[in-house]
Design a protein around this motif. Sequence first.
Motif, short mmCIF file in Angstrom:
data_model
loop_
_atom_site.label_atom_id
_atom_site.label_comp_id
_atom_site.label_asym_id
_atom_site.label_seq_id
_atom_site.Cartn_x
_atom_site.Cartn_y
_atom_site.Cartn_z
N LYS A 30 -56.99 -51.25 -0.16
CA LYS A 30 -57.19 -51.77 1.20
C LYS A 30 -58.01 -50.79 2.04
CE LYS A 30 -53.28 -54.88 1.64
NZ LYS A 30 -52.03 -55.16 2.36
N ARG A 60 -53.00 -53.15 -9.70
CA ARG A 60 -52.97 -52.96 -8.25
C ARG A 60 -51.87 -52.00 -7.79
NH1 ARG A 60 -55.24 -54.04 -4.04
NH2 ARG A 60 -54.39 -54.67 -2.06
N ASP A 61 -50.73 -52.01 -8.46
CA ASP A 61 -49.62 -51.14 -8.06
C ASP A 61 -49.96 -49.65 -8.17
OD1 ASP A 61 -48.09 -53.36 -7.53
OD2 ASP A 61 -47.00 -53.30 -9.43
N ASP A 70 -46.29 -46.28 1.46
CA ASP A 70 -46.89 -47.62 1.52
C ASP A 70 -48.41 -47.59 1.68
OD1 ASP A 70 -46.81 -46.69 4.13
OD2 ASP A 70 -46.24 -48.62 4.99
N SER A 85 -52.94 -39.81 -0.25
CA SER A 85 -52.17 -40.70 0.62
C SER A 85 -51.03 -39.90 1.27
CB SER A 85 -51.61 -41.88 -0.18
OG SER A 85 -50.91 -41.43 -1.32
N ASP A 124 -52.18 -47.86 0.80
CA ASP A 124 -52.84 -48.72 -0.19
C ASP A 124 -54.31 -48.32 -0.27
OD1 ASP A 124 -54.23 -50.92 -1.44
OD2 ASP A 124 -52.51 -52.20 -1.00
N TYR A 145 -55.37 -45.75 7.73
CA TYR A 145 -54.74 -46.25 6.50
C TYR A 145 -53.90 -45.17 5.81
CZ TYR A 145 -56.91 -50.77 6.81
OH TYR A 145 -57.25 -52.04 7.22
N TYR A 159 -52.49 -48.25 -7.12
CA TYR A 159 -53.27 -47.84 -5.95
C TYR A 159 -52.40 -47.73 -4.70
CZ TYR A 159 -57.40 -48.73 -8.77
OH TYR A 159 -58.36 -48.69 -9.75
N ARG A 160 -51.10 -47.81 -4.86
CA ARG A 160 -50.17 -47.70 -3.72
C ARG A 160 -49.28 -46.48 -3.90
NH1 ARG A 160 -48.90 -53.56 -4.65
NH2 ARG A 160 -50.42 -54.67 -3.41
#
Length: 163
Positions: free
Chosen positions: A82, A11-12, A77, A73, A79, A53, A14-15
């Motif tokens: 999300k 998961r990390d 922060d 991105s 994500d 987002y 994707y941030r």
Amino acid sequence: MASRRPPRLHRDLYRGLQRYFLTICTIHRLDHFATRERAEMAMGQLLLTAAGYSFEIIAYCFMPDHAHGLFESKTEDADFLKFVCMYKQRSAFEFKKTTGGRLWQEGFYDHVLRDEESTLSVAAYIIQNPVRAGLCKDPREYPFVGSSQYSLDQLVDAIPWRP
């Protein structure tokens, strides 16, 4: 037969400040984006959700039965998981309101671009998708290709492309 979700990275990953290549398929690969109204609804939801987002859309393309996007991105922060989940939820809700049916397959396919991977080569793949599929001869002719950052002419001019 049970549907299988594509595997996910930790998961990390994707941030943060990253670039992502995304493919989402319609349920049963039905041609839900063959009509302007449905494709424009999905494009509108994508642009709205990306902005909310903290993602720029370098390139996107809605084919009749799937969608591709290249996203970057804008904040530490941000994500991606999300963002994608919210996009699928919003677009599926709008689709269900008008059709009563499901829009997306479960899950999605993604690729986190490494530093050495070319943004332009992925963008080229995305915008040339309708040309390869025989839907048009030039990506500028296809109405469901775009970017939140660049005009289609800018993308086409930046990408080595042969009709």
